[in-house]
Design a protein around this motif. Sequence first.
Motif, PDB file in Angstrom:
ATOM      1  N   SER A   1      63.240  60.795  34.850  1.00  0.00           N
ATOM      2  CA  SER A   1      62.485  60.061  35.168  1.00  0.00           C
ATOM      3  C   SER A   1      62.382  58.787  33.966  1.00  0.00           C
ATOM      4  O   SER A   1      61.815  57.729  34.133  1.00  0.00           O
ATOM      5  CB  SER A   1      61.201  60.245  35.461  1.00  0.00           C
ATOM      6  OG  SER A   1      60.551  60.966  34.515  1.00  0.00           O
ATOM      7  N   THR A   2      63.064  59.386  32.834  1.00  0.00           N
ATOM      8  CA  THR A   2      63.057  58.286  31.789  1.00  0.00           C
ATOM      9  C   THR A   2      64.517  57.594  31.444  1.00  0.00           C
ATOM     10  O   THR A   2      65.455  58.382  31.948  1.00  0.00           O
ATOM     11  CB  THR A   2      62.613  59.056  30.274  1.00  0.00           C
ATOM     12  OG1 THR A   2      63.274  60.089  30.186  1.00  0.00           O
ATOM     13  CG2 THR A   2      60.996  59.267  30.689  1.00  0.00           C
ATOM     14  N   ARG A   3      64.596  56.773  30.580  1.00  0.00           N
ATOM     15  CA  ARG A   3      65.778  56.183  30.320  1.00  0.00           C
ATOM     16  C   ARG A   3      66.572  56.773  29.238  1.00  0.00           C
ATOM     17  O   ARG A   3      67.856  57.025  29.115  1.00  0.00           O
ATOM     18  CB  ARG A   3      65.667  54.720  29.861  1.00  0.00           C
ATOM     19  CG  ARG A   3      65.182  53.779  30.817  1.00  0.00           C
ATOM     20  CD  ARG A   3      64.890  52.587  30.047  1.00  0.00           C
ATOM     21  NE  ARG A   3      64.464  51.461  31.382  1.00  0.00           N
ATOM     22  CZ  ARG A   3      64.186  50.068  30.966  1.00  0.00           C
ATOM     23  NH1 ARG A   3      64.351  49.691  29.753  1.00  0.00           N
ATOM     24  NH2 ARG A   3      63.594  49.434  32.097  1.00  0.00           N
ATOM     25  N   SER A   4      65.898  57.594  28.439  1.00  0.00           N
ATOM     26  CA  SER A   4      66.716  58.366  27.261  1.00  0.00           C
ATOM     27  C   SER A   4      67.697  59.337  27.592  1.00  0.00           C
ATOM     28  O   SER A   4      68.810  59.251  27.100  1.00  0.00           O
ATOM     29  CB  SER A   4      65.470  59.009  26.245  1.00  0.00           C
ATOM     30  OG  SER A   4      64.877  60.045  27.002  1.00  0.00           O
ATOM     31  N   PRO A   5      67.650  60.243  28.463  1.00  0.00           N
ATOM     32  CA  PRO A   5      68.770  61.213  29.029  1.00  0.00           C
ATOM     33  C   PRO A   5      69.813  60.356  29.509  1.00  0.00           C
ATOM     34  O   PRO A   5      71.023  60.549  29.132  1.00  0.00           O
ATOM     35  CB  PRO A   5      68.078  62.004  30.166  1.00  0.00           C
ATOM     36  CG  PRO A   5      66.603  61.745  29.833  1.00  0.00           C
ATOM     37  CD  PRO A   5      66.502  60.450  29.415  1.00  0.00           C
TER      38      PRO A   5
END
Length: 249
Positions: free
Chosen positions: A13-17
Amino acid sequence: MNLLAVERIKLFSTRSPWWCAIITLALTIGFAAILAGASSADTPIALSATQFGGSQFGIAVVMVLAALAVTTEYRFNTIRTTFQAVPHRSPALIAKAVVVAVVALVIGEIGAFGALGLAMLMRPNDGLGLHSTQDWLNVAGLGPVFAISAVLAMALGVLIRHSAGAIALLLIYYLAVEELVQIIPKVGHHIHEWLPFNVANKFLRGSAVVDGPAPSDSPLSPGWALAYFAGIALVFLLVALGVAKKRDA
């Protein structure tokens, strides 16, 4: 299974991965392309050289991904909601470790075989291929090493809880500390033989002297090297689970 699904949703749900995955694949496959393109046509490249980007730099980015998977929750206090839903805490953290390990495994396998495939296309006359057990370990083994590194990084993230601190410690140790240990008089070499990423390198590359960084000086066989590396990650994970149970979220 519900916990695994929840952790998967939270992770992506986040961009970092996504960015970490893209950077890891770019490093792993990109270095192979650069090496294949820059090397003389008269000088065949070694199979292990095609994996240089992944085994040297891709691991670092995967560990950043794993550390952020848990420290971001501490940063935004969403970990409190997680622990309220799972009061014993350990199942939630184990589920998170499984998810990041599987993601890291997939990234590692895609990157490793992508790097080899691209190098084979660019250098069709070099005889690149999986001709021996060590060749298979060098390529297919990158995924398991990524997975174990991710678990180790996630455990450290639980212990430190701060993104900057966890990432800084991981990168400094991985990129510098293990090499600097060797300059300690008399005992440095013996300590270096048992340091985790040096041992992991023994699993990937064996003892053959080929193009690229010097091979690992670990006395373990490749199979025992992987088991040793996994054991260290498991110890860190167990310590992290124990600490997470005792302190406030």
